[in-house]
Scaffold this motif. Structure first.
Motif, short mmCIF file in Angstrom:
data_model
loop_
_atom_site.label_atom_id
_atom_site.label_comp_id
_atom_site.label_asym_id
_atom_site.label_seq_id
_atom_site.Cartn_x
_atom_site.Cartn_y
_atom_site.Cartn_z
N LEU A 343 -15.76 6.70 -30.61
CA LEU A 343 -17.11 6.35 -31.03
C LEU A 343 -17.31 4.85 -30.99
O LEU A 343 -16.36 4.10 -31.13
N VAL A 344 -18.55 4.45 -30.83
CA VAL A 344 -18.91 3.06 -31.07
C VAL A 344 -19.64 3.04 -32.41
O VAL A 344 -20.77 3.51 -32.51
N ASP A 346 -21.10 0.92 -34.19
CA ASP A 346 -22.37 0.22 -34.33
C ASP A 346 -23.46 0.80 -33.45
O ASP A 346 -24.57 0.28 -33.40
N PHE A 347 -23.15 1.86 -32.72
CA PHE A 347 -24.18 2.53 -31.92
C PHE A 347 -24.79 3.65 -32.75
O PHE A 347 -24.15 4.19 -33.64
#
Lengths: 520, 408
Positions: A343-344, A346-347
């Motif tokens: 996962l990112v 901050d996305f």
């Protein structure tokens, strides 16, 4: 020393992490705090250890109220904590690590001899087998954990908090730790054991307090069955085993032949690994963490271009392809560490759901993202996978572990697959989500896909596997049937061959074999 | 290539990225705080205030009044010099300050965007300076040698800036991607090379003005300069429009395009990007080339818009101011735009301030420095203005406040 919490409440703004918790840990006992991830266990530990101040309520030690301003106060009062992530300096020796923070000095030089002496003493008393002069980075994880316990004991802790201590341990190391905990208990220490692994909890605890959403939901008895404990923990009946039919094989085939990977330091990480997975079956890869399973999964997805050998999916060679091409060939991949690789943070949730699909025609045209399609996809995935979220625009990092993992799984299952590979698909995920994710994995198998699950959780391996591949030191020891007894598998995970393990098992016939599934 | 993909340099989001990603309250707070401190400094260095301070204990109000007057007058002058001059004799004179601000801000917008874009991809492009110089060199050379009508020359000048800066930035990206060298060190070195290349070329027949012994080029011809937007006497030129387009472009790139999605993913979590099949090294090359191209356009605007000649000081300190601008603008395209405007206003207004109140123009540099300082130390600004802490663990004060609220 008795530790008592009365009506301890901890709030962060509007969020109540701990709601009026009562808890008593008596000397010479192991008190288990059982709860799902996100139930508020770690917050409570941090309150006890002085990292947070309780919003309301009071902590008592031997019936005297105490107020800790920081961990130093808690330690001085005789509370020791073994964190889930070790607080050790890898390049220091055991003695140096233990001395750190409470160094005794002779003039201007560090006096490690006293510390060494103490470590030997404690080590002998509890059978820790820790060499004070070994470098911490050279020690296995289980031994590093003992160093953490020694640190607390050297500071004369009478109350010992163990925060998910078995999360990082092999089954054998877990047994050793439980033995150590038993000795400490006999020695009159008060132990507070935090876990969500039911088997260990039942094995070692004297008292069990179950917390859910920050509240104590009840006291449980160690003699209760796992499913009873689990339903207390999550508040509903939980299915620990996975329902699945006999496999129906299809002609989709994933063949791995002589797969070899040499690490940067020349150490082989995978040694001539060969196996086949047929469409419609789940091959569970078992092994103690760090025996090549991670590298196997990463190599399949094209993250190790130096690997040699062959991997054919439906006759098409995957080895040598870039990650993007492997994904395009229809491989779905759930990495073992979702925060690092999956996962990112901050996305947004919507963006994470298209992380490896963003440039497909479905979601983009002429270099521009189709925002509407992306949002629609996120709403659908949210419904389909029961992702509990405020809005699809929220950052993925704001979600609980279970919901984060559902994002990764949802993303990987949202396209047409030819092969599904999942590493530790339910690590750090709450029981409710585990059930859901397991069901989805079985669904993919029943669609006729070859499925590979890498897991260090034997419960998971047994729950999902049609066949089990055991890894040891980068080698595929054997592929064994799913009904192989736990003890045989355990021996193979420690390096025994299948025949050796079976033989040892037969000699042990007198002893009843451990049933592999719980709560039956 | 012995590097495996896993070993490609893949830094975690750095402290810089965190600083660059602060919230808007933080930016505004930093500006306010630095104005307050700057005001104190103006008062302290003001002769009248100093004189009044000599009898501070007899009549303290004198000192305070004098200090207040000095600070407010200086800031008024700064404002008038930057936005609107009510004392102007004609309308043109009255609005001239704002056009000056926009003119000065133009190259800052480009260069600020360049740094902001690289921030978002997890890179610290400290090399905007060099990229501005290269953009100016190529644009300037095209402008001097094209000999074509304006309609053909101007697009070529723009292209020259893009190519010059893009290549200079792309080299940094390429070296980082292929060798793992750190972009900060690479870009500092590329800045040195660019600065000395500029001086060298200005002494060769390629660029040096005929008959001059100074390192300066020919004046750009009338067909080879950006047209003025408002005509004489205003200096505002086409570059500002291109800068606005650049803001829109970067905005689209970051928020709407697939490439931007990819770059942001690499910036926020290179490991997850790699696992999702995104090539981190290619992304580094691409983002540095685009970043360089934007900085190159700042060079074009300087040469063809403001200066109309290539000199050794063509880039000024643009590359470094750009870092400040991007930080203040929180690395968003529009944030960068407004931050560049603020800095343009400082520059334009600073001159007026010095002339009319005697306050040294260097105070503007102090203000800029203070802004960066406050932005780099978010807890300081949050403490001053009691802003909430975005990172989970609550601030002691707000925790106390919520406790009070519960008791109430």
């Amino acid at each position: 020393m008795k530790l008592e919490l009365r009506k301890v409440t901890k709030r962060f703004g509007d969020f109540t992490a701990n709601d009026s918790i009562d808890l008593t840990v008596t000397p010479g006992s192991v008190h288990c705090l059982l709860g799902e991830n996100g139930a508020g266990k770690s917050t409570l530990m941090n309150v006890i250890f002085g990292l947070y101040r309780p919003t309301e309520g009071q902590i008592y030690i031997d019936d005297q109220p105490v107020n800790f301003k920081g961990p130093e106060d808690a330690m001085a009062a005789g509370i020791g904590m073994v964190h889930q992530h070790f607080m050790l300096v890898p390049v220091f020796t055991v003695a140096e690590n233990v001395a750190l923070g409470s160094e005794s000095v002779k003039g201007l030089t560090l006096d490690l001899e006293t510390t060494r002496q103490k470590i030997r003493e404690i080590s002998d008393r509890y059978g820790f087998e820790v060499d004070p002069d070994a470098l911490v980075e050279d020690l296995p994880v289980g031994v590093q954990q003992r160093v953490e316990i020694i640190k607390a004991l050297v500071r004369e802790a009478q109350v010992l908090i163990l925060d998910e201590p078995t999360a990082v341990l092999t089954p054998a190391e877990t047994d050793q730790l439980l033995g150590i905990m038993d000795q400490l208990r006999k020695d009159g220490k008060s132990l507070l054991f935090i876990s969500h692994k039911l088997r260990e909890v039942r094995e070692i605890s004297d008292d069990i307090t179950v917390i859910r959403r920050g509240k104590v939901v009840g006291q449980a008895d160690p003699s209760m069955s796992s499913s009873e404990l689990a339903s207390l923990m999550v508040g509903k009946e939980v299915q620990l085993t996975v329902d699945k039919e006999e496999p129906t094989y299809t002609d989709k085939l994933f063949e791995v032949e002589n797969l070899t990977l040499i690490g940067d330091n020349g150490v082989p990480l995978l040694k001539e690994v060969s196996f086949q997975v047929r469409g419609g079956e789940i091959l569970a890869v078992a092994g103690v963490q760090g025996n090549g399973q991670t590298e196997l999964a990463e190599t399949i997805i094209g993250l190790h271009p130096k690997a040699t050998g062959s991997m054919k999916l439906g006759g098409k060679e995957l080895l040598g392809l870039k990650t993007k091409q492997v994904l395009a060939a229809g491989v779905g991949f759930v990495p073992e560490d979702r925060n690092k690789d999956g996962l990112v943070g901050d996305f947004s949730i919507a963006e994470n759901l298209i992380l490896d699909l963003y440039d497909r025609p479905q979601f983009s045209a002429a270099g521009s993202l189709k925002k509407a399609a992306i949002a629609e996809n996120a709403r659908q995935a949210g419904d389909l996978f029961d992702i509990r979220m405020g809005s699809i625009e929220h950052h993925a990092s704001t979600l609980s572990g279970g919901n984060q993992q559902k994002i990764v799984v949802a993303r990987e299952l949202s396209r047409d697959l030819e092969l599904f590979v999942a590493s530790q698909p339910t690590r750090g995920v709450d029981v409710g989500s585990i059930e859901f994710i397991h069901k989805r994995i079985v669904q993919e198998r029943d669609k006729g896909l070859p499925v590979i699950i890498v897991s260090t959780e034997l419960d998971e391996v047994y729950g999902l596997a049609d066949r089990i591949a055991v890894f040891f030191h980068g080698e595929l020891m054997w592929v064994v049937p799913a009904d192989t007894p736990r003890s045989v598998l355990g021996q193979m995970m420690a390096g025994a061959s299948y025949s050796e393990a079976l033989e040892a098992e037969n000699q042990d016939q007198a002893r009843p074999t451990t049933p592999w599934s719980e709560g039956e | 290539m012995s590097e495996t993909q896993k070993n490609t340099p893949a830094p975690q989001p750095s402290t810089w990225a965190k600083i660059a990603g602060g919230n808007i309250g933080l930016s505004i707070g930093a500006v306010l705080a630095s104005f307050i401190l700057g005001g104190l400094l103006i008062a302290a260095t003001d002769p009248a205030t100093q004189k009044a301070a000599s009898y501070f204990f007899a009549r303290p109000t004198d000192t305070l009044v004098a200090g207040w007057t000095a600070a407010t007058e200086a800031y008024m002058a700064l404002f008038q010099g930057a936005f609107y001059n009510p004392a102007g004799r004609s309308f043109a004179q009255q609005i001239r300050p704002i056009t000056e601000t926009l003119t000065v801000a133009t190259p800052l917008i480009f260069a600020g965007l360049a740094v902001a874009l690289s921030f978002r991809a997890g890179l610290f492009n400290i090399g905007a300076q060099g990229q501005v110089i290269l953009g100016a060199l190529v644009s300037g050379w095209v402008a001097i040698n094209a000999g074509l009508p304006a309609a053909a020359t101007i697009p070529l000048i723009i292209l020259g800036g893009i190519i010059g800066g893009g290549i200079w930035g792309g080299i940094i990206g390429l070296l980082k991607a292929k060798t793992g060298a750190h972009e900060v060190i690479l870009s500092i070195m590329m800045n040195y090379i660019a600065a000395n290349l500029l001086v060298y070329l200005l002494k060769t027949p390629l660029l040096q003005r005929e008959g001059s012994s100074n390192p300066i080029s020919e004046q750009l011809g009338a067909d080879a300069v950006y047209p003025l937007l408002l005509g004489n006497p205003f200096r505002l030129h086409l570059g500002f429009i291109i800068a606005l387009l650049a803001v829109l472009f970067v905005s689209w790139l970051l928020n709407r395009s697939t490439l931007g999605f990819r770059l942001r993913a690499v910036g926020a979590n290179p490991n997850a990007a790699t696992t999702a099949g995104i090539s981190v090294s290619n992304s580094y090359i691409i983002v540095m080339a685009i970043s360089g191209a934007l900085a190159g356009l700042a060079g074009s605007a300087q040469v063809a818009g403001t200066e109309k000649v290539i000199s050794t000081g063509i880039a000024g300190s643009l590359g470094f101011d750009a870092i400040t601008v991007a930080l203040l603008g929180r690395s968003t395209p529009w944030g960068t735009f407004w931050a560049a405007l603020l800095f343009g206003a400082f520059r334009a207004g600073g001159v007026t301030m010095q002339v009319s109140t005697g306050t040294d123009i260097d105070i503007v540099l102090v203000l800029q420095a203070l802004i960066v300082l406050f932005i780099a130390a978010p807890p300081l600004v949050r403490a001053i203005f009691r802003l909430p802490n975005p990172q989970g663990v609550p601030h002691k004060k707000s925790a106390r406040k919520s406790k009070k609220a519960q008791e109430a």
